[in-house]
Design a protein around this motif. Sequence first.
Motif, mmCIF file in Angstrom:
data_model
loop_
_atom_site.group_PDB
_atom_site.id
_atom_site.type_symbol
_atom_site.label_atom_id
_atom_site.label_comp_id
_atom_site.label_asym_id
_atom_site.label_seq_id
_atom_site.Cartn_x
_atom_site.Cartn_y
_atom_site.Cartn_z
ATOM 1 N N HIS A 53 -16.127 2.989 -9.130
ATOM 2 C CA HIS A 53 -15.154 3.559 -8.181
ATOM 3 C C HIS A 53 -15.796 3.821 -6.825
ATOM 4 O O HIS A 53 -15.182 3.617 -5.780
ATOM 5 N N LEU A 58 -12.938 3.709 -3.954
ATOM 6 C CA LEU A 58 -11.850 4.525 -4.514
ATOM 7 C C LEU A 58 -12.235 6.001 -4.500
ATOM 8 O O LEU A 58 -11.381 6.869 -4.586
ATOM 9 N N ASP A 79 -7.872 5.833 5.734
ATOM 10 C CA ASP A 79 -7.179 4.581 6.070
ATOM 11 C C ASP A 79 -8.160 3.411 6.148
ATOM 12 O O ASP A 79 -7.858 2.303 5.696
ATOM 13 N N ALA A 82 -8.989 2.397 2.739
ATOM 14 C CA ALA A 82 -7.883 1.615 2.164
ATOM 15 C C ALA A 82 -7.956 0.167 2.668
ATOM 16 O O ALA A 82 -7.750 -0.779 1.895
ATOM 17 N N ARG A 85 -10.628 -1.610 0.743
ATOM 18 C CA ARG A 85 -10.200 -1.980 -0.610
ATOM 19 C C ARG A 85 -9.279 -3.193 -0.565
ATOM 20 O O ARG A 85 -9.352 -4.081 -1.405
ATOM 21 N N ARG A 86 -8.400 -3.210 0.439
ATOM 22 C CA ARG A 86 -7.406 -4.288 0.512
ATOM 23 C C ARG A 86 -8.055 -5.637 0.842
ATOM 24 O O ARG A 86 -7.648 -6.667 0.328
ATOM 25 N N PHE A 91 -9.733 -5.041 -7.936
ATOM 26 C CA PHE A 91 -10.015 -4.223 -9.121
ATOM 27 C C PHE A 91 -9.335 -4.826 -10.353
ATOM 28 O O PHE A 91 -8.181 -5.273 -10.280
ATOM 29 N N GLN A 97 -3.198 -1.772 -15.448
ATOM 30 C CA GLN A 97 -2.639 -1.073 -14.274
ATOM 31 C C GLN A 97 -1.677 -1.952 -13.484
ATOM 32 O O GLN A 97 -1.774 -2.087 -12.260
ATOM 33 N N LEU A 99 2.336 -2.665 -12.293
ATOM 34 C CA LEU A 99 3.555 -1.862 -12.099
ATOM 35 C C LEU A 99 4.571 -2.292 -13.159
ATOM 36 O O LEU A 99 4.966 -3.459 -13.208
ATOM 37 N N LEU A 114 1.077 -5.402 1.073
ATOM 38 C CA LEU A 114 0.314 -4.377 1.794
ATOM 39 C C LEU A 114 -0.482 -4.970 2.955
ATOM 40 O O LEU A 114 -0.747 -4.290 3.941
ATOM 41 N N GLU B 325 1.308 4.867 -10.589
ATOM 42 C CA GLU B 325 1.661 3.739 -9.706
ATOM 43 C C GLU B 325 1.110 3.961 -8.302
ATOM 44 O O GLU B 325 0.693 3.019 -7.631
ATOM 45 N N ILE B 328 -2.364 2.954 -8.424
ATOM 46 C CA ILE B 328 -2.486 1.484 -8.399
ATOM 47 C C ILE B 328 -2.351 0.979 -6.963
ATOM 48 O O ILE B 328 -3.146 0.170 -6.485
ATOM 49 N N LEU B 329 -1.320 1.467 -6.282
ATOM 50 C CA LEU B 329 -1.100 1.022 -4.893
ATOM 51 C C LEU B 329 -2.312 1.348 -4.025
ATOM 52 O O LEU B 329 -2.730 0.548 -3.191
ATOM 53 N N LYS B 330 -2.876 2.516 -4.251
ATOM 54 C CA LYS B 330 -4.050 2.894 -3.450
ATOM 55 C C LYS B 330 -5.233 1.989 -3.767
ATOM 56 O O LYS B 330 -5.983 1.593 -2.873
ATOM 57 N N ALA B 331 -5.412 1.673 -5.055
ATOM 58 C CA ALA B 331 -6.506 0.780 -5.438
ATOM 59 C C ALA B 331 -6.327 -0.598 -4.798
ATOM 60 O O ALA B 331 -7.298 -1.289 -4.493
ATOM 61 N N LEU B 332 -5.074 -0.989 -4.600
ATOM 62 C CA LEU B 332 -4.800 -2.301 -3.996
ATOM 63 C C LEU B 332 -4.910 -2.266 -2.471
ATOM 64 O O LEU B 332 -4.708 -3.275 -1.813
ATOM 65 N N GLY B 333 -5.165 -1.088 -1.928
ATOM 66 C CA GLY B 333 -5.384 -1.015 -0.484
ATOM 67 C C GLY B 333 -4.259 -0.385 0.303
ATOM 68 O O GLY B 333 -4.224 -0.506 1.533
ATOM 69 N N ALA B 334 -3.322 0.303 -0.395
ATOM 70 C CA ALA B 334 -2.237 0.968 0.343
ATOM 71 C C ALA B 334 -2.808 2.173 1.082
ATOM 72 O O ALA B 334 -3.593 2.942 0.521
ATOM 73 N N ARG B 335 -2.428 2.316 2.330
ATOM 74 C CA ARG B 335 -2.851 3.478 3.105
ATOM 75 C C ARG B 335 -1.908 4.637 2.811
ATOM 76 O O ARG B 335 -0.825 4.429 2.264
ATOM 77 N N ARG B 337 -0.020 6.173 4.773
ATOM 78 C CA ARG B 337 1.305 6.008 5.405
ATOM 79 C C ARG B 337 2.164 4.980 4.672
ATOM 80 O O ARG B 337 3.386 5.068 4.707
ATOM 81 N N ASP B 338 1.514 4.012 3.982
ATOM 82 C CA ASP B 338 2.296 3.046 3.186
ATOM 83 C C ASP B 338 2.991 3.764 2.035
ATOM 84 O O ASP B 338 4.169 3.522 1.753
ATOM 85 N N PRO B 420 -6.985 8.707 -5.454
ATOM 86 C CA PRO B 420 -6.692 7.471 -6.179
ATOM 87 C C PRO B 420 -7.245 7.448 -7.602
ATOM 88 O O PRO B 420 -6.552 7.002 -8.527
ATOM 89 N N VAL B 421 -8.456 7.963 -7.784
ATOM 90 C CA VAL B 421 -9.052 7.917 -9.127
ATOM 91 C C VAL B 421 -8.276 8.829 -10.081
ATOM 92 O O VAL B 421 -7.914 8.428 -11.192
#
Lengths: 231, 427
Positions: A53, A58, A79, A82, A85-86, A91, A97, A99, A114, B325, B328-335, B337-338, B420-421
């Motif tokens: 992590h 993370l 930010d 983030a 990570r994006r 991961f 994990q 949706l 995203l 969820e 998950i979004l945060k792990a995928l890079g959501a900020r 504000r997203d 996120p964790v």
Amino acid sequence: MPEPLIAAEKVVKRYVLGEEAVTAVDGVTVGFQPGGMTAVIGRSGSGKSTLLHLLGGLDRPTSGRILARGRRLDELSDDELADFRRTTVGFIFQSFQLLPAATAQRNVELPLVLAGVPPAERRARAEKLLDRVGLLARRHHKPSQLSGGEQQRVAIARALANEPPLLLCDEPTGNLDSRTAGDLIGLLRDLASDGRTVILVTHDRALAESSCSRRIELSDGRVVSDTEAVS
Amino acid sequence: MALSNLARRPGRTILTMVGVFVGTGALVLMISLGVGLERGFRSLLAGEGGLRRMMVTKPMPTSGQKPRPRPMLFSGPGIPGALMTAKDAEELRAIEGVEFASPDLVIRATAEFSGLEGELATDVILGGVAPEEEAEFRDALKDGALWNSPDDRACIIGSRFVEGRFKDLAGASLVGRTVTFSNRFWTDEDEKPPAEVRSFRVAGVFISERIGLRGLAVYFPWKVGESFRASMKGGEPTGFLTSRPGYYMSCSVRAKTIEDVDRVKSKLTTMGYEALTQKEMLSVLDTLFLFIEGFLACIGAIGLIVSLFGIANTMAMAVIERTREIGILKALGARGRDIRRVFLIEAAGIGAAGGLIGLAGGILAGVLMNAAAHWRFDLPGGLRLFYVSVPLAAGAVGFAVLVSAIAGFFPARRASRLDPVGALRYE
């Protein structure tokens, strides 16, 4: 030696659980060059997931530094982390994990949404990735309609959506039968041989030895061995 | 994503939406009532040339004439006031910017239509039309014509005159009928002088709204009206209106243009007169209706604000349910504000859907209540008690969306700040 893709320097991570302070990672220093597949092994509670992590942005270390191509992650804003990570990390988790309400295709498209990729392009890219993991025909299925192995392949396709150079896998075979697990490890090895850095956290020593050229063993949050097989 | 999330819990979403629906409906209904009332009054005041009109009175001299209370319809500045004469009207006519000035010939009478004997309308206001005013009335005619000559024993009647007075004549043509006016205000038991009674032919019907406040009255040629008023001397029971020949309660002045109104009014003031313009009456009404509409809006908004708590609760529940969820979004890079945007759009979506349904409900309720009011209270034809304008409709839905977004703000912020964790591990 070239600059590591990702590195930890004297990283410490402490949690407070109730009234007790727990040191999950205790002064770890490791670096990962681009390409190759590394296993991080250790018993449950040894700090391997926490380290993963931290490397993936993370979580933030209590002390020490995480460096991504020389850039300090621990100094980034939420930010910026983030964004890291994006763009840099994919991961893959033990429990997939995904949706639950979204189809396989929609799950794979999520990182692209995203990243602001236009709908037509993200649809095409998601289909290509699902094709690569052999699930194009099941792209309209929801996770509950897929087997564990299929779900994990969707998760891999999703992790690859933004073409990150770093794949962080936390016990990815933990919920799979041995045959499916073998297929999945094969897929990860292919990705590593394509030039991606794959870090695989597992408690399965045999799996680590059979699939990864480098093995880092953690115990009580410390690195107790870091070995690289000579090919 | 946000909207598909709403569809995942349809029952809860609909229940939350009901709160917004009821709140918006109440808001629309309340404000539309205020707007409807305001429009009714404005249309009454701002008839053809109405805004250029003013009523001029003469203040009471410091000593001399006995104070005379004026009837409500003509109450204004200068109460009690001195009587005016034709000489005053001449003086007013000479003011620059004045198109026309005439004494107000006002007669209070009881009316009766031929063929409907025994059905009386008391307290009818009759007036005289000066030759300079005839064009205005001619333009406002919807049926028939003006009188043939200044001596013609004919009258013209406002289109809304019979409403609420002579139900049997509603919708019927009045032109050619005979109407009788008298100063018979008392019961037969009272000992009073014999009533003065005169009959007139209805020559035409004018659109009441085009004449403004005076549109509810009946009019004669000036000369005929003057002589009728003189004949009624002694018959008036209250003394509200003078019947002295050559004396009037007030004068009507019409400015040439809207821009002349203020100038003429200030001139009148310097000359010792007092004037109330319909423009001023409208501005007084504007202030009054601002308060009325504000009050009604507050009542309506209460429902919507109460629904805010329902939305906040729904969104807070959604954040808890979807903690993983969010991870998950945060792990995928959501900020942050997203994540915030997803929940704000969901809250605003509830507001928009509830607001639109509420708007439709409010409009429907308004239509039904308008119909009921017309059926029960005999209101003027064009009057809508509940009036939903485009800005009101847009504003109500916009307000519902805004309130909902505000309600969703804190849950959305909480979601955006989740670790996120911790979120990924949430069971």
